[in-house]
Structures are given as C-alpha cells and as structure tokens.
Write an enzyme that holds these catalytic residues in place. Structure first.
Site, PDB file in Angstrom:
ATOM      1  N   ASP A  16       0.867  -1.155   0.000  1.00 57.49           N
ATOM      2  CA  ASP A  16       0.000   0.000   0.000  1.00 57.49           C
ATOM      3  C   ASP A  16       0.924   1.231   0.000  1.00 57.49           C
ATOM      4  OD1 ASP A  16      -2.387   1.588   0.436  1.00 57.49           O
ATOM      5  OD2 ASP A  16      -1.729   1.770   2.511  1.00 57.49           O
ATOM      6  N   ASP A  18      -0.071   5.091   1.036  1.00 57.86           N
ATOM      7  CA  ASP A  18      -0.299   6.014   2.147  1.00 57.86           C
ATOM      8  C   ASP A  18      -0.522   5.239   3.438  1.00 57.86           C
ATOM      9  OD1 ASP A  18      -0.348   7.525  -0.140  1.00 57.86           O
ATOM     10  OD2 ASP A  18      -2.334   8.366   0.172  1.00 57.86           O
TER      11      ASP A  18
END
Length: 188
Positions: A16, A18
């Site tokens: 991922d 953020d």
C-alpha cells in the site's frame, strides 16, 4: 524439436502507499505532501537487494472525488521513485485505482475490481511482474489491504499501532519492523 515454454513465477511484495510507505496525510495528491515513514525506504531497499519484485497498489479516490488528477498521481509516484533512489531503493511497478462509486468526477465515479479489496491491481502486478500471488505478500495499514491479500491468496501484513486480530494476518508497527519477518519467509 521444440521445448515447452515455461514461465517462472516469483513471489512479490505488494505495498500500500499512504500509511505504509509515506505518511497518510489524507489524499496525498501533491509532492509537497510526500513524507516517508521512518525506515520504509530502507525496507524497500532490502527487498530490492533480495531480488523480490516490489509493486505499489494504492486506492486513489482523490481522483474520483475531484481533489487531484491523474497527472498529480503520476507526479507523486515519480517523486517517490526519485527519493527512493537516494536510499538505493526502487519500486518495480506503481498501480493505482482512481475509481470510487461516490466520486464526483463522472469518468471515475464507479465501482471497479481494481479498487482494494478487489483483486484487479494485484492481478495486474502478477501479470506485469510474473508474480505467484499465493507466494506473495500484501502489506498495508487498512482492512482493504488485508481483504486484497485474502482475495488473491497472498500472505497479509497489517501495519499500525493497534494489534490487528485476524487469523493468518501478521501485525507490525511499520514496514521497517515487518521487513525482516517477510524476508525470512519469502522463497525467491
């Protein structure tokens, strides 16, 4: 006589963005909002040195919500890549989903299999990087990341200060803390 062709599939790391690599300041759509989480670039460099393909898979609903455009996402990813180079690290593939059913930008206001926890981005990474998703790892800080891992049969690592209680999910405070654990378990 022709030999049968065989494609070797590799384990990979699907990160991922953020909250995993950079601080989640909420809808990071400009380079001035990019701030690496401590130890994340070095962790990515260890995966690179081990020969493990690394892809970023990130939901970018800010596009559908009209907060920033596709060019802004590309600039943020180019900036991250340039900054990672200073650590001897790189991302093999950036994938993102600009769609969200509650979006206000008509072209992006819809559901999509690419939006995590849907398998679209993981499948695209597998195709582009010759990954065996069942031997790969999905690492993120949200339930959608864990859902993506389950959707494609990958191992799941949850990042955060709270302990994520779910069978088959390993919990760590950061990517830097998770990297040695993952490296011990990935067979390249």
């Amino acid at each position: 006589m022709c030999a049968p062709s065989s494609t070797h599939l590799w384990p990979g790391i699907l990160l991922d963005r953020d909250g995993t690599i950079i601080v989640d300041h909420g809808y990071v759509g400009s380079v001035d909002r990019v701030e690496f989480i401590e130890g994340a670039p070095e962790a990515i460099a260890t995966f690179n040195r081990a020969g493990i393909p690394v892809a970023v898979v990130t939901n970018q609903a800010g596009v559908a919500r009209g907060l920033y455009g596709l060019d802004d996402v590309a600039r943020v990813h180019q900036h991250i890549e340039a900054r990672l180079a200073g650590y001897g690290a790189h991302i093999d593939l950036f994938l993102y989903c600009p769609y969200h059913p509650a979006g206000i930008v008509e072209a992006f206001a819809r559901t999509s299999e690419d939006r995590k926890p849907g398998p679209g981005m993981a499948n695209a990474a597998a195709s582009a990087l010759s990954l065996d998703l069942t031997a790969s790892w999905v690492v993120g800080d949200r339930p959608e990341d864990i859902g993506l891992a389950k959707a494609v049969g990958a191992s799941a690592v949850y990042l955060g200060t709270d302990d994520y209680q779910c069978p088959g999910v390993w919990s760590f405070p950061s990517l830097a803390a998770a990297a040695p654990f993952i490296l011990e378990r990935v067979a390249v």
